[in-house]
Design an enzyme around this catalytic site. Sequence first.
Site, mmCIF file in Angstrom:
data_model
loop_
_atom_site.group_PDB
_atom_site.id
_atom_site.type_symbol
_atom_site.label_atom_id
_atom_site.label_comp_id
_atom_site.label_asym_id
_atom_site.label_seq_id
_atom_site.Cartn_x
_atom_site.Cartn_y
_atom_site.Cartn_z
ATOM 1 N N TYR A 52 61.396 38.464 -6.571
ATOM 2 C CA TYR A 52 61.397 37.896 -8.332
ATOM 3 C C TYR A 52 61.435 36.564 -8.744
ATOM 4 O O TYR A 52 61.816 35.736 -8.854
ATOM 5 C CB TYR A 52 62.716 38.501 -8.841
ATOM 6 C CG TYR A 52 62.924 40.500 -9.230
ATOM 7 C CD1 TYR A 52 62.001 40.395 -10.340
ATOM 8 C CD2 TYR A 52 64.105 41.081 -8.191
ATOM 9 C CE1 TYR A 52 62.166 41.923 -10.213
ATOM 10 C CE2 TYR A 52 64.435 42.329 -8.734
ATOM 11 C CZ TYR A 52 62.314 42.562 -9.902
ATOM 12 O OH TYR A 52 63.172 44.407 -10.474
ATOM 13 N N GLU A 54 60.494 35.923 -13.020
ATOM 14 C CA GLU A 54 60.942 35.963 -14.051
ATOM 15 C C GLU A 54 60.607 34.345 -15.006
ATOM 16 O O GLU A 54 61.506 33.543 -14.363
ATOM 17 C CB GLU A 54 62.641 36.552 -14.719
ATOM 18 C CG GLU A 54 61.837 38.166 -14.395
ATOM 19 C CD GLU A 54 63.059 39.193 -13.609
ATOM 20 O OE1 GLU A 54 63.037 38.004 -12.426
ATOM 21 O OE2 GLU A 54 64.135 40.017 -13.618
ATOM 22 N N ASP A 199 38.484 42.060 -24.982
ATOM 23 C CA ASP A 199 39.421 43.074 -23.951
ATOM 24 C C ASP A 199 37.783 43.233 -23.034
ATOM 25 O O ASP A 199 37.065 44.112 -23.793
ATOM 26 C CB ASP A 199 39.351 44.054 -24.634
ATOM 27 C CG ASP A 199 39.923 45.480 -23.590
ATOM 28 O OD1 ASP A 199 39.710 45.051 -21.932
ATOM 29 O OD2 ASP A 199 40.548 46.232 -23.313
ATOM 30 N N THR A 226 40.865 42.827 -17.212
ATOM 31 C CA THR A 226 41.854 43.448 -16.102
ATOM 32 C C THR A 226 41.550 42.748 -14.716
ATOM 33 O O THR A 226 40.436 41.694 -15.546
ATOM 34 C CB THR A 226 41.328 45.005 -15.448
ATOM 35 O OG1 THR A 226 39.993 44.904 -15.468
ATOM 36 C CG2 THR A 226 42.198 45.817 -15.942
ATOM 37 N N LYS A 229 37.750 44.760 -11.822
ATOM 38 C CA LYS A 229 36.435 45.887 -11.983
ATOM 39 C C LYS A 229 35.418 45.068 -11.632
ATOM 40 O O LYS A 229 35.539 44.826 -9.870
ATOM 41 C CB LYS A 229 36.745 45.671 -13.399
ATOM 42 C CG LYS A 229 37.467 47.245 -13.664
ATOM 43 C CD LYS A 229 37.232 47.432 -14.806
ATOM 44 C CE LYS A 229 37.820 48.500 -15.808
ATOM 45 N NZ LYS A 229 39.698 47.844 -16.468
ATOM 46 N N ARG A 235 44.339 45.396 -8.214
ATOM 47 C CA ARG A 235 44.435 45.553 -9.426
ATOM 48 C C ARG A 235 45.599 45.095 -10.409
ATOM 49 O O ARG A 235 46.080 44.357 -9.854
ATOM 50 C CB ARG A 235 45.171 47.536 -9.184
ATOM 51 C CG ARG A 235 44.154 48.256 -8.746
ATOM 52 C CD ARG A 235 45.108 49.728 -8.348
ATOM 53 N NE ARG A 235 44.720 50.440 -9.970
ATOM 54 C CZ ARG A 235 43.376 50.552 -10.372
ATOM 55 N NH1 ARG A 235 42.039 50.505 -9.422
ATOM 56 N NH2 ARG A 235 43.441 51.285 -11.825
HETATM 57 N N1 DSN Z 1 39.884 53.769 -16.662
HETATM 58 C C1 DSN Z 1 39.159 52.702 -16.336
HETATM 59 C C2 DSN Z 1 38.001 52.801 -16.445
HETATM 60 O O1 DSN Z 1 37.474 53.531 -15.939
HETATM 61 O O2 DSN Z 1 36.966 52.630 -17.489
HETATM 62 C C3 DSN Z 1 39.866 51.579 -18.049
HETATM 63 O O3 DSN Z 1 40.405 51.871 -18.095
#
Ligand code: DSN
Length: 420
Positions: A52, A54, A199, A226, A229, A235
């Site tokens: 933990y 925080e 974003d 994120t 990707k 993740r």
């Molecule tokens: N689920 C993601 C995507 O495939 O674009 C975005 O959150």
Amino acid sequence: MYDYIKKQDEEVFKALEGEERREESGVEMIPSENYVSRAVREANGSVMTNKYSEGYPGKRYYGGQTFTDQVETLAIERAKKLFNCQFANVQPLSGAPANVAMYFALMEPGDTVLGMDLSHGGHLTHGHPTTSINKVFNFVRYKMKDPDTGEIDYDELAKVAREHRPKIILAGFSAYSRELNYAKMKAIADEIGAYTVADMAHIAGLIAGGAARNPFDDGFDVITTTTHKTLRGPRGGMVLTRESEEIATKINKAVFPGLQGGPHMNAVAAKAVAFGEALTPAFKEYAAQILKNAKAMEAVFAREGVRMLGGGTSNHLILADVFGSLGVTGKEAETVLDEVGITLNKNMIADETRTAMDPSGIRFGTPAMTTRRMKEGEATRLAEIMIETLRHKDDAAKKETLRAEVKVLCEKFPVPETFV
Ligand code: DSN
């Protein structure tokens, strides 16, 4: 791999093995997915999951933070270098919480955000009516002027901005294949005194690898993303602030304690490893190859007369109107392509006339296949296989032949264990 799970829990072991085989033996074309390195997986499965933490490095609420501070500081410093900014919060658990924290950092309940319409490529967390955040803030929309060129209607965007005076102008998307004009959006935001937020979840790896424009170069205030990707990390999520310490402080408070409790330090460690990989010259080549592969697929779809939203692609993804062009629905296409070993997703297209569960489009992209070191030749052939499959969707023998070809391709391009 999985020695302990194998001994201890056969059911989970079987599922993990099955997923390993699935990922290896088919081509992953969901544009938001990727294959991470073994190093990233090791960090993600490390002892850091026990802790933990925080707070932030040097200012924690619990003891025993020597090594968590080290990995979080590494992740922060590497993120700042990758995206050329002064502040990074690497604790968001994923992209949705990163966006929620950003909204609460920059706005009061009832304030307005101007973001891209979901049906024109925007994301659920940009205020879709079904989301909780839509009950707290007010969302207004911009769209493409012409879905066949993908150009955003910037005049309309300016008009809506002047009328609704949003606190945030939000650039970003999950199903849009062209570059946004950040400079234009920034000029409109400056005129009305709004924050500019991008974003960049889908294209973070392209930006980090120098294959897409960095919104910070046009003066954007904040980037949310994120990390799993195109950036090819675990993740997770992240919020970056270009230069304002005031904004960065608000973001930190909004992430913790505003929204989250203890950060997942295993994921933070894995982010540090992934960002280290993204800082290597090999990652620049990777990002450039993602675009080359997408262009090769675009050429086949154009040649075969399949309509692409935006008229094609300038990034890693293509949104194709398979119902309009081939008479196959998005849902049918997703299913039949899965049968030949190509995984992608059905997707709504602009001005959709069908339903979300069985729309007109498919969305696919090149980040994961490029990780397997496939190049333009393979991308071209995969696009041909996709269209052949859709044209012969009820021909079992044809599909069997194409499945065998995809399998051979996958054997030739195994998922790499390391990228450095
Ligand atoms: N689920 C993601 C995507 O495939 O674009 C975005 O959150």
